[in-house]
Scaffold this active site. Sequence first.
Site, mmCIF file in Angstrom:
data_model
loop_
_atom_site.group_PDB
_atom_site.id
_atom_site.type_symbol
_atom_site.label_atom_id
_atom_site.label_comp_id
_atom_site.label_asym_id
_atom_site.label_seq_id
_atom_site.Cartn_x
_atom_site.Cartn_y
_atom_site.Cartn_z
ATOM 1 N N CYS A 218 -4.189 -39.914 -16.988
ATOM 2 C CA CYS A 218 -3.627 -39.577 -18.302
ATOM 3 C C CYS A 218 -2.729 -38.353 -18.268
ATOM 4 O O CYS A 218 -1.740 -38.281 -18.981
ATOM 5 C CB CYS A 218 -4.770 -39.383 -19.294
ATOM 6 S SG CYS A 218 -6.099 -38.386 -18.633
ATOM 7 N N LYS B 107 -19.575 -48.196 -23.476
ATOM 8 C CA LYS B 107 -18.807 -49.449 -23.353
ATOM 9 C C LYS B 107 -17.757 -49.225 -22.268
ATOM 10 O O LYS B 107 -16.726 -48.608 -22.510
ATOM 11 C CB LYS B 107 -18.147 -49.751 -24.706
ATOM 12 C CG LYS B 107 -17.912 -51.215 -25.002
ATOM 13 C CD LYS B 107 -16.937 -51.923 -24.086
ATOM 14 C CE LYS B 107 -15.496 -51.588 -24.392
ATOM 15 N NZ LYS B 107 -14.570 -52.098 -23.344
HETATM 16 P P1 NAI Z 1 -7.106 -49.150 -23.930
HETATM 17 O O1 NAI Z 1 -7.030 -47.864 -24.653
HETATM 18 O O2 NAI Z 1 -6.789 -50.384 -24.705
HETATM 19 O O3 NAI Z 1 -8.574 -49.329 -23.309
HETATM 20 C C1 NAI Z 1 -9.456 -48.253 -23.051
HETATM 21 C C2 NAI Z 1 -10.850 -48.627 -23.531
HETATM 22 O O4 NAI Z 1 -10.812 -48.900 -24.929
HETATM 23 C C3 NAI Z 1 -11.419 -49.884 -22.872
HETATM 24 O O5 NAI Z 1 -12.807 -49.734 -22.722
HETATM 25 C C4 NAI Z 1 -11.132 -50.949 -23.913
HETATM 26 O O6 NAI Z 1 -11.999 -52.044 -23.831
HETATM 27 C C5 NAI Z 1 -11.348 -50.189 -25.198
HETATM 28 N N1 NAI Z 1 -10.668 -50.746 -26.364
HETATM 29 C C6 NAI Z 1 -9.511 -51.454 -26.408
HETATM 30 N N2 NAI Z 1 -9.221 -51.801 -27.675
HETATM 31 C C7 NAI Z 1 -10.200 -51.301 -28.457
HETATM 32 C C8 NAI Z 1 -10.457 -51.309 -29.861
HETATM 33 N N3 NAI Z 1 -9.644 -51.921 -30.713
HETATM 34 N N4 NAI Z 1 -11.558 -50.679 -30.315
HETATM 35 C C9 NAI Z 1 -12.375 -50.041 -29.473
HETATM 36 N N5 NAI Z 1 -12.195 -50.001 -28.132
HETATM 37 C C10 NAI Z 1 -11.128 -50.627 -27.636
HETATM 38 O O7 NAI Z 1 -6.176 -49.038 -22.661
HETATM 39 P P2 NAI Z 1 -5.749 -50.210 -21.648
HETATM 40 O O8 NAI Z 1 -5.454 -51.448 -22.411
HETATM 41 O O9 NAI Z 1 -6.742 -50.268 -20.562
HETATM 42 O O10 NAI Z 1 -4.398 -49.605 -21.051
HETATM 43 C C11 NAI Z 1 -3.202 -49.599 -21.798
HETATM 44 C C12 NAI Z 1 -2.493 -48.286 -21.633
HETATM 45 O O11 NAI Z 1 -3.282 -47.239 -22.146
HETATM 46 C C13 NAI Z 1 -2.230 -47.851 -20.195
HETATM 47 O O12 NAI Z 1 -1.091 -48.426 -19.667
HETATM 48 C C14 NAI Z 1 -2.100 -46.371 -20.356
HETATM 49 O O13 NAI Z 1 -0.813 -46.048 -20.813
HETATM 50 C C15 NAI Z 1 -3.091 -46.029 -21.427
HETATM 51 N N6 NAI Z 1 -4.381 -45.577 -20.868
HETATM 52 C C16 NAI Z 1 -4.687 -44.247 -20.887
HETATM 53 C C17 NAI Z 1 -5.865 -43.813 -20.314
HETATM 54 C C18 NAI Z 1 -6.262 -42.375 -20.297
HETATM 55 O O14 NAI Z 1 -7.010 -41.952 -19.415
HETATM 56 N N7 NAI Z 1 -5.872 -41.581 -21.266
HETATM 57 C C19 NAI Z 1 -6.782 -44.732 -19.639
HETATM 58 C C20 NAI Z 1 -6.403 -46.112 -19.736
HETATM 59 C C21 NAI Z 1 -5.236 -46.483 -20.307
#
Ligand code: NAI
Length: 551
Positions: A353, A244
């Site tokens: 990250c 996904k």
């Molecule tokens: P997110 O964690 O919400 O999204 C990442 C993935 O998870 C996407 O594919 C999204 O569709 C999916 N997702 C979102 N809600 C979900 C749920 N309830 N159940 C299952 N999958 C779900 O992160 P987002 O909204 O893109 O970014 C928000 C913050 O998260 C960023 O500002 C950053 O701080 C952090 N982040 C950290 C990352 C890393 O590499 N560790 C990558 C992206 C974001």
Amino acid sequence: MRAGRNLRCRSAMVAYPGKVATGFPKRICANERIWTRCILADITSSSRTSEEAVAQAQTIPFTRHPFADGSFKKMLIDGKWVAAASGKTFESRNPATGELLATVAEGDAEDINRAVAAARKAFEGPWSKVKPFERQAILLRLADLVEKHFDELSTLDTLDMGAPISRTRATRLRVLGMLRYYAGKATSIVGETIENSLPGDIFSYTLKEPVGVVGAIIPWNGPLGASVWKIGPALATGCTVVLKPAEEAPLTSLRLGELCLEAGVPEGVVNVVPGYGETAGAALASHPGVDKVAFTGSHVTGQSIVRASAGNLKRVSLELGGKSPDIVFEDADLDAAVPGAAMAVFANSGQICSAGTRLFVEQKVYDAFVGKVADFGKKLRVGNGLDPETQIGPLVSEQQFERVTGYLDIGQKEGAKALAGGAALREGPLAKGYFVPPTVFANVNDNMRIAQEEIFGPVISAIPFKNTDELIARANSTMFGLGSGVWTRDVSKAHRLAKAIRAGSVWVNCYQAMDPAVPFGGYKMSGYGRESGQQHLEEYLNVKAVWIKTA
Ligand code: NAI
Ligand code: MG
């Protein structure tokens, strides 16, 4: 507007010097004309009036990439490209320009059901009979195809999430290295024979078996690498996957799905279902037919994935966020540490990250060092990622732009001082994109929100320290534990810090080094499980103990 379009045309030409669209599959050849005409418009402009050239250029949508040509993209389920069961779609846009790249099938619970059923059928059926040699051969063929199409794939990453082309091109070694590393691992999955102490004659050994159907949920900050990091270990171990991708940048994962089929990945083994987190992602995380979820993203979403996993107690691995300390001692090679500490945060516009966003600098050199990091940041070129000279691209989305600019305001209100950056760029050709310049906050103390919370933008919070014992406690006083950096010439100090810091990676006199063979992952709320290295394979394997009475 006119100048902006011309700039984009020039950029496209540099990205594909002289031989546009060669090597793309026949299926998408229609676009070749568009790309070729773009280059011709540029090359032949000297033999025509510049007005003619501009007039022609304006009739051509010349940022068009063969896969991001505005058309409809379906999802991959059971080896076939299908629309969403609901018929719904969403748009994917270029965060540098707002341009529509594609309309994408929007998967939700029903599509996840179908994909999981296909993955289950493949896992229990034909895929379970495929020998390690053949899984290895598939991974090597996929690596060759990714290599052949690497410029196309990396450009797609740049278009869909904004990272500079110089950065996405530079992931080549890592992406191909991962695929070939997992290919090697496919033929080295081994159990153990274990001497036991039971009376009598009873022999014991272990089998390593694929865990089953894997739900892989990835973010947008490096779609090609993130997709490979999940598909690679699944194929190596004999699992099947429902991938996904993030709603912000789904295109490269879909194109990779095409290459998987071309490489001979059997139907149902790799499925790609784009959609939103709250619908498709949540359905995958809670699905009773999924044996493991491999997640990369925010810690908040990580927590909801753990809760969703409880229904069938599926295995979970989590690679989450961070607020990583990057520590500069006054005895360090400061000339090397300045760009090192700067790019530990500014790379990918801070959307990494393990970015070293809490920059601890020894008091004696704090002012001079932080000033130099700010100067370094001011010189970086911010712009459209397609321009080969761009060093800092846009943030991925309006949501991230609001989040990061919100933290710029919070930092100023908390009393931090922006030595570089500090406000979004909203002028000229950058006005349509989500551009935030490299920002260095000085006068930061440990308790400020900008020193505790993950910003995920090009923002450094620079904090002074005096003594090493106190520094260690402060460096560890965060809920995260993903990356960390230490800059020193003192070998004892380096080893002491490497042991004392509670984080999954410690980089000494460098930052962000990564290799397919070296494990990466978090302590504390940066998650659990490891990616890369042998331990990554173990995340996709079950261990079975077998007892045989021999007499
Ligand atoms: P997110 O964690 O919400 O999204 C990442 C993935 O998870 C996407 O594919 C999204 O569709 C999916 N997702 C979102 N809600 C979900 C749920 N309830 N159940 C299952 N999958 C779900 O992160 P987002 O909204 O893109 O970014 C928000 C913050 O998260 C960023 O500002 C950053 O701080 C952090 N982040 C950290 C990352 C890393 O590499 N560790 C990558 C992206 C974001
Ligand atoms: Mg989200």
